[in-house]
Design an enzyme around this catalytic site. Structure first.
Site, PDB file in Angstrom:
ATOM      1  N   GLY A 132      49.967  21.433  58.191  1.00  0.00           N
ATOM      2  CA  GLY A 132      50.044  21.985  58.842  1.00  0.00           C
ATOM      3  C   GLY A 132      49.289  23.446  59.893  1.00  0.00           C
ATOM      4  N   CYS A 133      47.734  23.577  58.578  1.00  0.00           N
ATOM      5  CA  CYS A 133      46.853  24.199  58.927  1.00  0.00           C
ATOM      6  C   CYS A 133      45.354  23.590  59.893  1.00  0.00           C
ATOM      7  CB  CYS A 133      46.603  24.972  57.438  1.00  0.00           C
ATOM      8  SG  CYS A 133      47.945  25.058  56.130  1.00  0.00           S
ATOM      9  N   THR A 134      45.375  24.669  60.276  1.00  0.00           N
ATOM     10  CA  THR A 134      43.708  24.268  60.648  1.00  0.00           C
ATOM     11  C   THR A 134      42.474  24.036  60.573  1.00  0.00           C
ATOM     12  OG1 THR A 134      43.904  25.425  63.028  1.00  0.00           O
ATOM     13  CG2 THR A 134      42.502  24.364  62.944  1.00  0.00           C
TER      14      THR A 134
END
Lengths: 137, 393
Positions: free
Chosen positions: A51-53
């Protein structure tokens, strides 16, 4: 106040010290520079926080009844946030980590950076930290 | 000089450079929607009292406005949707479903990739992707080879890339596809804010349009359908306002465009969209393009002076957006710091993950301008970028 809450308060006080938003980020960038390097062998897919860019890696070690975390990111500001999160949660008891309320991130007053939209990885990290605590017998 | 037409700029001190995501709205667009809700809010095509007639009339006039704006032959060819994504999903799930092969390009954004996957098409098995070179040019040789091997295909490509501002030569794409008896849909999400499009000149079969990226309201768009396909395309949703006769054993549909517009539409949005098109016509594309070109040139010149900047395509064959990175700096870091300096732009993969993977990057910093942006905006951006780079190095 338990240890985690106390640490959140301390960091919040540090961050609140800056009136100027950019100075606050300069401080976070400096914290990122203080973050110890994570060994390359730990930068593997299974340690990636989802869920992290920006990529965030997180590992956990258990000593006695406490959990210790290490992590890093490929983005500098996120690295500073990783430093903050590790500072808050590392060296905490499993029991205390199991009780962590996700709203804790908003208490830090960095909600613009750590909203799910921004996906800076902080929420993902706390989720993962909690998952670790819940999965350990 | 055009910012005064857009209330957002009187209310905000943000340097707005995220126009590829959505544009700001001129006051006529906003007030036309308020007027609908305040003065004649009624449903269209159903009731026959005065306000309902007025709503229907304005809604249908909007269809006429869009028809003339894009030079479609008849207004029946204009189907209002809630945006480009719905337009593509509509055609993908109804008309294009019967095609053995769908051909897209490497530069597509997710709206023109995922609907095909949802049909079970995978790369090489019902889905072909035209490659691009290191300058992100559409590879016509590859395209022709794919068409030769897969004639009678459905081709769906973007006009202007969402992520890089790169312009496809859609006229040549359409011509070549037709040579191999293929049908073409163009994703025109980024087109109308920057340049005029002429459906008859392009000879395009389907053309997806976005209102909110064209100074109109959000939640509105359209799909242009070439006359000869109007009868072949099946509605992908049905219900109120689409039918002629219904009994419990069967239903008969109205003719296009009504059979395609099930349920109550975004009436205020459609009316507002027409106002946006009127506004563009009033300013004129010649003025819009000249103004935008000047700022774009200036932006290119100023960005190029920054140390360690990486562009991914030739900037002269792009429009609206500039997408770039700085060596050894994460785009996310730049985005966070620019936000704090009141610069609104987008960082990330811009809903185009496949091309990012091909370029071996996680994303870019994208500055996307509209004709209301000024050189002063560019100067503020450059000052902020320099400050951010200084902080991060």
């Amino acid at each position: 106040m338990n240890t985690i809450e106390k640490r959140v308060q301390d960091i919040k006080e540090d961050l609140d010290f800056f009136d100027d938003e950019l100075q606050k980020y300069e401080y976070i960038i400096d914290l990122g520079k203080k973050l110890p390097e994570l060994e390359e062998k730990h930068k593997v897919p299974e340690n990636i926080v989802h869920g992290c860019t920006s990529q965030v890696w997180l590992i956990v070690e258990k000593k006695d009844d406490k959990l210790y975390f290490k992590g890093t990111s490929d983005a500098v500001i996120v690295k500073g946030l990783v430093y903050i999160i590790l500072n808050i949660f590392s060296d905490s008891s499993i029991e205390e980590l199991r009780e962590v309320d996700m709203d804790i991130v908003y208490e830090l007053g960095l909600s613009e950076v750590i909203t799910p939209n921004r996906q800076s990885g902080v929420i993902g990290m706390i989720k993962k930290i909690k998952e670790y605590a819940l999965s350990i017998n | 000089m055009f910012k005064k037409d857009f209330p957002y700029f009187s209310n905000s001190d943000i340097v707005y450079l995220d126009n590829a995501a959505t544009t700001q709205k001129p006051k006529e667009v906003i007030s036309s929607q308020v007027e609908y809700y305040e003065k004649y809010c009624a449903n269209t095509h159903r009731s026959s009292f005065g306000d309902a007639n007025k709503a229907t009339l304005n809604y249908e006039n909007a269809r006429k406005t869009l028809q003339e704006f894009i030079n479609a032959k008849s207004k029946e060819q204009i189907i209002f949707t809630k945006g480009v994504t719905e337009s593509i999903n509509f055609i993908a799930s109804s008309y294009a479903k019967k095609f053995k092969t769908v051909i897209i390009s490497s530069l597509e954004h997710h709206s023109n990739i995922v609907p095909w996957h949802m049909q079970g098409r995978t790369l090489g098995d019902g889905l072909e992707v035209v490659s691009c070179n290191e300058n992100l040019d559409f590879d016509f040789v590859d395209f022709e080879n794919i068409l030769k091997a897969n004639p009678n295909s459905f081709v769906s490509v973007t006009h202007i890339s969402n992520a890089f501002g790169k312009i496809h030569d859609i006229k040549a794409i359409i011509k070549l596809a037709h040579k191999y008896n293929s049908v073409v849909m163009i994703d025109g999400a980024q087109s109308l804010a920057h340049m005029s499009v002429d459906m008859q000149e392009l000879d395009v079969d389907f053309f997806a349009i976005s209102a909110h990226k064209t100074f109109g309201p959000t939640g509105v768009g359209a799909i242009y359908i070439k006359e000869k396909y109007l009868k072949e395309v099946e509605p992908y949703q049905t219900g109120g306002a689409t039918i002629d006769q219904v009994d419990f054993s069967s239903s008969t549909m109205l003719d296009a465009p009504y059979k395609f517009e099930a349920g109550t539409q975004n009436i205020a949005g459609v009316i507002g969209f027409a106002k946006a098109l009127d506004y563009i016509s009033e300013v004129g594309y010649d003025v819009i393009m000249k103004q935008e070109h000047e700022v774009y040139e200036y932006l290119t010149e100023q960005l190029s002076k920054l140390p360690n900047i990486i562009f991914y395509n030739n900037l002269e064959d792009s429009i609206g957006s500039k997408s770039f990175n700085f060596k050894n700096i994460m785009h996310d870091d730049i985005g966070i710091l620019l936000d704090k300096m009141k610069i609104a732009l987008r960082v990330g993969h811009h809903c185009a993950q496949p091309i990012m993977k091909q370029l071996n990057i996680k994303g870019t910093i994208r500055v996307s301008i509209a004709f209301y942006n000024t050189k002063e905006d560019v100067d503020k951006l450059i000052t902020a970028l320099k400050k951010a780079l200084d902080m991060l190095s």
